[in-house]
Design a protein around this motif. Structure first.
Motif, PDB file in Angstrom:
ATOM      1  N   UNK A 141       4.958 -11.225 -14.523  1.00 17.15           N
ATOM      2  CA  UNK A 141       6.211  -9.729 -14.448  1.00 17.15           C
ATOM      3  C   UNK A 141       5.667  -9.455 -12.891  1.00 17.15           C
ATOM      4  N   UNK A 142       6.780  -9.656 -12.199  1.00 17.83           N
ATOM      5  CA  UNK A 142       5.862  -9.429 -10.175  1.00 17.83           C
ATOM      6  C   UNK A 142       7.278  -8.304  -9.718  1.00 17.83           C
ATOM      7  N   UNK A 143       6.294  -7.624  -9.886  1.00 14.30           N
ATOM      8  CA  UNK A 143       6.652  -5.408  -8.869  1.00 14.30           C
ATOM      9  C   UNK A 143       7.414  -6.371  -8.089  1.00 14.30           C
ATOM     10  N   UNK A 144       8.807  -5.795  -7.953  1.00 16.54           N
ATOM     11  CA  UNK A 144       9.392  -6.077  -7.166  1.00 16.54           C
ATOM     12  C   UNK A 144       9.618  -4.557  -5.525  1.00 16.54           C
ATOM     13  N   UNK A 145       8.435  -4.123  -6.022  1.00 16.37           N
ATOM     14  CA  UNK A 145       8.231  -3.695  -4.329  1.00 16.37           C
ATOM     15  C   UNK A 145       6.256  -3.416  -4.185  1.00 16.37           C
ATOM     16  N   UNK A 146       5.914  -3.326  -3.278  1.00 13.18           N
ATOM     17  CA  UNK A 146       4.902  -3.067  -2.844  1.00 13.18           C
ATOM     18  C   UNK A 146       3.852  -2.463  -3.690  1.00 13.18           C
ATOM     19  N   UNK A 147       2.746  -2.202  -4.074  1.00 12.45           N
ATOM     20  CA  UNK A 147       2.410  -1.007  -5.077  1.00 12.45           C
ATOM     21  C   UNK A 147       0.996  -0.095  -3.922  1.00 12.45           C
ATOM     22  N   UNK A 148       0.764  -0.843  -2.933  1.00 14.05           N
ATOM     23  CA  UNK A 148      -0.736  -0.323  -1.907  1.00 14.05           C
ATOM     24  C   UNK A 148      -0.146  -0.484  -0.330  1.00 14.05           C
ATOM     25  N   UNK A 149       0.548   0.844  -0.153  1.00 11.42           N
ATOM     26  CA  UNK A 149       1.091  -0.150   1.588  1.00 11.42           C
ATOM     27  C   UNK A 149       0.533   1.077   2.590  1.00 11.42           C
ATOM     28  N   UNK A 150       0.735   0.899   3.661  1.00 11.96           N
ATOM     29  CA  UNK A 150       0.664   1.922   5.236  1.00 11.96           C
ATOM     30  C   UNK A 150       0.888   2.836   5.012  1.00 11.96           C
ATOM     31  N   UNK A 151      -0.382   4.024   4.729  1.00 17.40           N
ATOM     32  CA  UNK A 151       0.732   5.236   4.583  1.00 17.40           C
ATOM     33  C   UNK A 151      -0.066   6.055   6.807  1.00 17.40           C
ATOM     34  N   UNK A 152       0.879   6.525   7.411  1.00 19.22           N
ATOM     35  CA  UNK A 152       0.902   6.771   8.993  1.00 19.22           C
ATOM     36  C   UNK A 152       0.460   7.855   8.443  1.00 19.22           C
ATOM     37  N   UNK A 153       0.434   9.179   8.292  1.00 16.47           N
ATOM     38  CA  UNK A 153      -0.406  10.548   7.738  1.00 16.47           C
ATOM     39  C   UNK A 153      -1.604  10.461   7.569  1.00 16.47           C
ATOM     40  N   UNK A 154      -2.009   8.999   7.111  1.00 19.00           N
ATOM     41  CA  UNK A 154      -3.522   9.195   7.010  1.00 19.00           C
ATOM     42  C   UNK A 154      -4.524   7.933   7.665  1.00 19.00           C
ATOM     43  N   UNK A 155      -3.507   8.069   8.666  1.00 20.84           N
ATOM     44  CA  UNK A 155      -3.966   6.561   9.880  1.00 20.84           C
ATOM     45  C   UNK A 155      -4.369   5.538   8.919  1.00 20.84           C
ATOM     46  N   UNK A 156      -3.888   5.183   7.789  1.00 21.44           N
ATOM     47  CA  UNK A 156      -4.188   3.456   7.542  1.00 21.44           C
ATOM     48  C   UNK A 156      -2.836   2.651   7.759  1.00 21.44           C
ATOM     49  N   UNK A 157      -3.385   1.665   8.748  1.00 23.99           N
ATOM     50  CA  UNK A 157      -2.532   1.069   8.170  1.00 23.99           C
ATOM     51  C   UNK A 157      -2.569  -0.677   8.038  1.00 23.99           C
ATOM     52  N   UNK A 158      -1.568  -1.456   6.966  1.00 25.64           N
ATOM     53  CA  UNK A 158      -2.321  -2.421   6.703  1.00 25.64           C
ATOM     54  C   UNK A 158      -3.242  -2.894   5.933  1.00 25.64           C
ATOM     55  N   UNK A 159      -3.028  -1.830   4.601  1.00 22.86           N
ATOM     56  CA  UNK A 159      -4.199  -2.399   3.500  1.00 22.86           C
ATOM     57  C   UNK A 159      -3.786  -2.844   2.428  1.00 22.86           C
ATOM     58  N   UNK A 160      -5.089  -3.797   2.150  1.00 21.97           N
ATOM     59  CA  UNK A 160      -5.099  -5.298   1.074  1.00 21.97           C
ATOM     60  C   UNK A 160      -6.084  -6.075   1.185  1.00 21.97           C
TER      61      UNK A 160
END
Length: 333
Positions: free
Chosen positions: A238-257
């Motif tokens: 089963x494939x999740x329809x939404x990402x489970x981990x993604x960028x979060x600008x308040x913590x200045x974290x971009x493109x996690x993967x």
């Protein structure tokens, strides 16, 4: 809770951590020069930051392993060490992709920083297209291989496949397609599913993967199967329809993967290891911006025994403000 301090390693994208029974965490990842495979080890995840780095293999002067050495992973299979990695014969982008194939090296020593690393050759998947990001895992007595590869008959740059293994360098079954880039968050910039990683918990098998271009849009998706199901049957997943981990600008974290999984020192908690940048303005080709740092944080679990990755946490350690490639001697304040 692990008292983790991020980043755990500077300027090493595509991080992979293996916790061995000798008590050490072994770390590898893409060196920003893309010309070598490196290893570090430490008894604590936080200590990988300043751990001595060993270059255990270098690219060839020419041929299929002479350019762009990407995403090594270190695994222990049948009492030996194996490192899977991708390499290319050139820097060219042909038909909108690079020209990587997947390779593996073997070491019979107890300590992978010692002994001889022997090349076992290319992993033959049955067809010759852009291929990378191999991982392997054992489940119910079967060794599996999971990777990303392009199918010219499928829109996009790479899909995720699985196969059984005859031995650590040979597939035993044809590739089975598990997921292709198709959802809106998987096709930003590039149509990509890559960087698979496997976590087996709570009578389930989870495969995370990364999607979209490697800037702010890069994020993680999730596939889930019952642990008793046929893992080579696409209908088991089963494939999740939404990402489970993604960028979060308040913590200045971009493109996690491009993540992997390890465990806490006492083995009681699962740890997510991934890379991310802490800025969005990239000058020139993002491939040659070295500041995708390795990070780690604890995973929690929901009432249905599924992993909760949360949001990428803020940095607590110094990070460089230039695109100069650091040496291991000056990689901290």
């Amino acid at each position: 809770m692990e008292n983790l301090k991020n980043p755990i390693v500077l300027q090493r994208a595509d991080p992979f951590v293996y916790k061995h029974h000798d008590g050490f965490y072994y770390f590898t990842g893409s060196h920003p020069s893309y010309d070598r495979i490196i290893l570090r080890r430490a008894e604590h995840l936080n200590d990988l930051y300043d751990a001595e780095e060993h270059a255990i293999w270098h690219k060839h002067s020419n041929g299929p392993q002479s350019h762009l050495i990407w995403a090594p992973e270190i695994h222990r299979v049948n009492g030996k060490w194996y490192i899977y990695y991708a390499a290319a014969p050139d820097d060219n982008i042909d038909d909108n992709t690079f020209n990587h194939r997947m390779f593996v090296i073997e070491n019979e020593a107890d300590n992978p920083l010692e002994g001889e690393w022997k090349e076992k050759g290319e992993i033959d998947t049955g067809w010759s297209t852009f291929a990378l990001d191999a991982t392997t895992f054992e489940h119910n007595g079967i060794q599996y291989y999971v990777w990303a590869q392009q199918d010219i008959n499928v829109t996009g740059h790479s899909n995720i496949y699985i196969a059984e293994m005859e031995n650590p360098w040979t597939l035993a079954t044809p590739p089975v397609l598990l997921t292709k880039p198709e959802l809106p968050w998987e096709i930003k910039g590039f149509w990509v599913n890559e960087g698979p990683s496997v976590l087996i918990r709570n009578e389930k098998v989870f495969i995370t993967y990364s999607a979209s271009a490697t800037g702010i849009d890069y994020c993680m998706g999730l596939l889930t199967s019952d642990a008793k199901a046929d893992l080579l049957n696409p209908n088991s997943w089963t494939k999740s329809s939404e990402p489970v981990f993604e960028s979060y600008s308040p913590n200045k974290q971009y493109g996690p993967g491009h993540n992997c999984f390890t465990v806490s020192e006492d083995g009681s908690s699962d740890i997510l290891v991934y890379h991310a940048r802490n800025y969005t303005e990239i000058v020139g080709d993002p491939l040659y911006d070295p500041n995708r740092h390795a990070r780690a944080q604890e995973i929690t679990w929901d009432e249905n025994d599924n992993p909760v990755f949360g949001i990428p946490v803020s940095d607590e350690r110094w990070t460089p403000d230039t695109t100069t490639i650091l040496t291991t001697e000056n990689s901290s304040e």
